[in-house]
Design a protein around this motif. Structure first.
Motif, mmCIF file in Angstrom:
data_model
loop_
_atom_site.group_PDB
_atom_site.id
_atom_site.type_symbol
_atom_site.label_atom_id
_atom_site.label_comp_id
_atom_site.label_asym_id
_atom_site.label_seq_id
_atom_site.Cartn_x
_atom_site.Cartn_y
_atom_site.Cartn_z
ATOM 1 N N VAL A 136 0.851 -1.189 0.000
ATOM 2 C CA VAL A 136 0.000 0.000 0.000
ATOM 3 C C VAL A 136 0.888 1.240 0.000
ATOM 4 O O VAL A 136 1.746 1.393 0.878
ATOM 5 C CB VAL A 136 -0.917 0.047 1.239
ATOM 6 N N LEU A 137 0.698 2.119 -0.963
ATOM 7 C CA LEU A 137 1.493 3.342 -1.060
ATOM 8 C C LEU A 137 0.704 4.534 -0.518
ATOM 9 O O LEU A 137 -0.477 4.435 -0.233
ATOM 10 C CB LEU A 137 1.882 3.596 -2.520
ATOM 11 N N ARG A 138 1.390 5.683 -0.409
ATOM 12 C CA ARG A 138 0.701 6.912 -0.042
ATOM 13 C C ARG A 138 -0.070 7.492 -1.219
ATOM 14 O O ARG A 138 -0.954 8.318 -1.032
ATOM 15 C CB ARG A 138 1.725 7.983 0.345
ATOM 16 N N SER A 139 0.329 7.076 -2.402
ATOM 17 C CA SER A 139 -0.085 7.802 -3.600
ATOM 18 C C SER A 139 -1.330 7.250 -4.277
ATOM 19 O O SER A 139 -1.738 7.748 -5.318
ATOM 20 C CB SER A 139 1.076 7.787 -4.606
ATOM 21 N N GLY A 140 -1.965 6.226 -3.680
ATOM 22 C CA GLY A 140 -3.082 5.588 -4.377
ATOM 23 C C GLY A 140 -4.461 6.125 -4.010
ATOM 24 O O GLY A 140 -5.477 5.583 -4.459
ATOM 25 N N GLY A 141 -4.523 7.175 -3.182
ATOM 26 C CA GLY A 141 -5.823 7.724 -2.797
ATOM 27 C C GLY A 141 -6.557 8.353 -3.980
ATOM 28 O O GLY A 141 -5.934 8.789 -4.943
ATOM 29 N N ARG A 142 -7.902 8.337 -3.929
ATOM 30 C CA ARG A 142 -8.709 8.884 -5.039
ATOM 31 C C ARG A 142 -9.736 9.867 -4.480
ATOM 32 O O ARG A 142 -10.215 9.697 -3.343
ATOM 33 C CB ARG A 142 -9.445 7.756 -5.750
ATOM 34 N N PRO A 143 -10.126 10.851 -5.265
ATOM 35 C CA PRO A 143 -11.163 11.785 -4.803
ATOM 36 C C PRO A 143 -12.406 10.997 -4.384
ATOM 37 O O PRO A 143 -12.814 10.064 -5.084
ATOM 38 C CB PRO A 143 -11.440 12.642 -6.043
ATOM 39 N N GLY A 144 -12.980 11.360 -3.242
ATOM 40 C CA GLY A 144 -14.142 10.650 -2.748
ATOM 41 C C GLY A 144 -13.814 9.580 -1.721
ATOM 42 O O GLY A 144 -14.713 9.089 -1.026
ATOM 43 N N ASP A 145 -12.538 9.195 -1.616
ATOM 44 C CA ASP A 145 -12.149 8.194 -0.605
ATOM 45 C C ASP A 145 -12.415 8.712 0.800
ATOM 46 O O ASP A 145 -12.206 9.892 1.090
ATOM 47 C CB ASP A 145 -10.642 7.883 -0.693
ATOM 48 N N ASP A 146 -12.850 7.815 1.655
ATOM 49 C CA ASP A 146 -12.954 8.154 3.069
ATOM 50 C C ASP A 146 -11.594 7.991 3.742
ATOM 51 O O ASP A 146 -10.819 7.093 3.388
ATOM 52 C CB ASP A 146 -13.966 7.236 3.768
ATOM 53 N N LEU A 147 -11.328 8.849 4.717
ATOM 54 C CA LEU A 147 -10.065 8.808 5.462
ATOM 55 C C LEU A 147 -10.330 8.308 6.881
ATOM 56 O O LEU A 147 -11.229 8.806 7.554
ATOM 57 C CB LEU A 147 -9.449 10.211 5.529
ATOM 58 N N PHE A 148 -9.560 7.356 7.314
ATOM 59 C CA PHE A 148 -9.693 6.791 8.664
ATOM 60 C C PHE A 148 -8.358 6.894 9.407
ATOM 61 O O PHE A 148 -7.304 6.820 8.783
ATOM 62 C CB PHE A 148 -10.070 5.307 8.593
ATOM 63 N N VAL A 149 -8.438 7.054 10.726
ATOM 64 C CA VAL A 149 -7.231 6.887 11.559
ATOM 65 C C VAL A 149 -7.510 5.866 12.650
ATOM 66 O O VAL A 149 -8.643 5.723 13.119
ATOM 67 C CB VAL A 149 -6.744 8.188 12.229
ATOM 68 N N THR A 150 -6.435 5.174 13.039
ATOM 69 C CA THR A 150 -6.529 4.254 14.173
ATOM 70 C C THR A 150 -6.225 5.029 15.461
ATOM 71 O O THR A 150 -5.550 6.053 15.434
ATOM 72 C CB THR A 150 -5.515 3.098 14.042
ATOM 73 N N GLY A 151 -6.702 4.520 16.574
ATOM 74 C CA GLY A 151 -6.320 5.039 17.886
ATOM 75 C C GLY A 151 -6.751 6.464 18.147
ATOM 76 O O GLY A 151 -7.741 6.944 17.581
ATOM 77 N N ARG A 152 -5.997 7.138 19.019
ATOM 78 C CA ARG A 152 -6.267 8.528 19.387
ATOM 79 C C ARG A 152 -5.015 9.344 19.159
ATOM 80 O O ARG A 152 -3.907 8.849 19.332
ATOM 81 C CB ARG A 152 -6.652 8.605 20.871
ATOM 82 N N LEU A 153 -5.205 10.609 18.796
ATOM 83 C CA LEU A 153 -4.058 11.445 18.428
ATOM 84 C C LEU A 153 -3.765 12.506 19.483
ATOM 85 O O LEU A 153 -4.653 12.970 20.184
ATOM 86 C CB LEU A 153 -4.325 12.125 17.080
ATOM 87 N N GLY A 154 -2.501 12.910 19.546
ATOM 88 C CA GLY A 154 -2.083 13.998 20.435
ATOM 89 C C GLY A 154 -1.530 13.520 21.758
ATOM 90 O O GLY A 154 -1.770 12.379 22.185
ATOM 91 N N GLY A 155 -0.736 14.385 22.382
ATOM 92 C CA GLY A 155 -0.247 14.120 23.729
ATOM 93 C C GLY A 155 0.798 13.025 23.827
ATOM 94 O O GLY A 155 1.053 12.490 24.908
ATOM 95 N N SER A 156 1.449 12.713 22.715
ATOM 96 C CA SER A 156 2.399 11.600 22.732
ATOM 97 C C SER A 156 3.583 11.854 23.668
ATOM 98 O O SER A 156 4.159 10.908 24.208
ATOM 99 C CB SER A 156 2.912 11.330 21.321
ATOM 100 N N LEU A 157 3.935 13.115 23.865
ATOM 101 C CA LEU A 157 5.103 13.419 24.701
ATOM 102 C C LEU A 157 4.923 12.975 26.148
ATOM 103 O O LEU A 157 5.892 12.825 26.888
ATOM 104 C CB LEU A 157 5.430 14.914 24.660
ATOM 105 N N ALA A 158 3.666 12.752 26.558
ATOM 106 C CA ALA A 158 3.416 12.270 27.920
ATOM 107 C C ALA A 158 3.980 10.864 28.125
ATOM 108 O O ALA A 158 4.017 10.361 29.241
ATOM 109 C CB ALA A 158 1.925 12.297 28.224
#
Lengths: 298, 298
Positions: free
Chosen positions: B153-175
């Protein structure tokens, strides 16, 4: 607390690498010029090598950036050559302080690319990172490569009675050779294809450091004929043994092979010396004074 | 003279990598999580990645050395996961000042080895170098790995209309999370094996930096639903977008795949969130404020 400088470089490396769990595909782990892992193709092995240059240790900002780039890749190419192999894919890490000139970084990259292309390899990726303002820059080159299994030459194959040879002349590299050297790829491959080489390595830290390493890896002692060591014009034996960064080959072969090799060498490489400088012996490889020591007081 | 800090990190990387001659075995050169070269085995590709940690930038001496070692390897493992692959052989470079504690270096190595073993990889070699007294240390990890060509899976294969998902929770990693995270290897492989993923990357510099990179590589614009971004407890949207070092996955899939994926995910990984945070659009990927920028004034 014991500091790194309280130990010799080889002790530091030994203590650290002992902590590693080596996989079963690994043919040669830490300690030789390259790591060797089972090759994907029959009759071949994969080689892996990483090497870094630190500003103020391995180069200064007065050195032309393109030559620093050349050197960073050429050092790795030299390690592949010393195993009887060649590099394929390179990853370069350039960590620089934010105040460094963009033009300097571009010349550095040009030099790296030039050396990679010259030796049939290709820089496929890498990383650009910042170090804190005022901190020295660092350039690291990691590379994959391969060798025909039959041509693979390790440091550890030397035997008591083997003759020791070096290519070229040693010492005085800081006058410029350390930035502009041509790795002995052609010579190493020619040797490996024609003669049963027992052991080979490239001389990066000086014969005083590297000869005991080859002998030690081979479980031998050694006798060095200091008079015979080929010196760069204008350098004494101390510099020839200790300056380092010669990037010449050190080879161990049987006496019989040695004679045949020396004869043929003179015809094939008339402009480059190949000199017998001693032999491996039964015994323990004693350390010698001189040579480049990381972590040492300076 | 123009300094590196006068440019953005992506401009520096772009200008430097343009100078490289890319070989014809190279499938994906600089710009993705890993470089991809033709694989030795049918149906496989080889992956190559290098990554470094700089003292004072990516870690401090107050951090437990074993966790710093874990992190240095886990970051690379995370990049392999984000391509649908896994690491095999690692080369580690440790450049430290001579006054650094030997025990610190040993704990560092233990942490690196632990992470490598945990993810089926092996440290096969590396280098130990000194930096000048008082200079910050640097740890660089280069690795080879592989992926099944069908799962790449590359970074470059996204297409207009694709949904974007993230895993987990973001932020506060320095803790603490930035030192102890588990790369999403299992999750990435599970996704790649079951769903046609258009694009994927791991979030190392913060969604604010990395989402425009994925969209840009895919030739798309994007719409981010800031309200939907899953935040670590105690962090606001600014931290979730900008702190960086989340090491979560960012994935682009068709809307239809997205629905199916979300349903199945909840059953397989009930303790880890998978959240739709927006979509790719026709257009140009605008940069966002925030996120980690090398060479920037701080």
């Amino acid at each position: 607390m014991m500091r790194l400088e309280d130990y010799g470089e080889d002790v530091v490396v030994g203590r650290l690498t002992r902590l590693l769990t080596i996989g079963n595909q690994v043919i040669v782990g830490p300690g030789d010029d390259c790591a060797v892992v089972a090759g994907p193709r029959r009759g071949e092995v994969s080689l892996l090598k990483t090497d870094c240059l630190v500003e103020g240790v391995h180069y200064t900002l007065e050195a032309p950036a393109e030559q620093v780039g050349w050197k960073s890749v050429a050092r790795v190419v030299s390690d592949f050559a010393a195993m009887g192999g060649a590099p394929e894919h390179l990853l370069v890490t350039v960590a620089l302080p934010p105040e460094r000139d963009m033009g300097w970084a571009e010349k550095l990259y040009r030099g790296m690319n030039k050396c990679a292309v010259r030796f049939g390899a290709s820089v496929v990726g890498g990383e650009t990172s910042s170090v804190p303002r005022g901190a020295p820059g660092l350039i690291s080159v990691a590379a994959t490569g391969r060798a025909r299994r039959k041509l693979l030459v390790l440091r550890s194959g030397g035997r008591p009675g083997d003759d020791l040879f070096v290519t070229g002349r040693l010492g005085g590299s800081l006058a410029g050779k350390h930035l502009r050297f041509l790795p002995r790829v052609e010579e190493a491959l020619w040797l490996a294809q024609r003669f049963p080489l027992h052991a080979m390595m490239d001389l990066s830290d000086g014969l005083a450091k590297d000869l005991p390493r080859l002998a030690g890896a081979s479980g031998c002692g050694y006798l060095l004929d200091e008079e015979a060591v080929p010196r760069t014009r204008g350098t004494g034996i101390r510099e020839a043994l200790g300056d380092g960064e010669d990037y010449e080959l050190l080879v161990a072969v049987s006496k019989r092979t040695g004679r045949r090799m020396a004869d043929n060498w003179a015809k094939r490489f008339p402009k480059l010396k190949l000199t017998r400088i001693g032999e491996l012996r039964v015994g323990v490889a004693k350390t010698m004074d001189g040579g480049w020591e990381h972590f040492a007081e300076r």
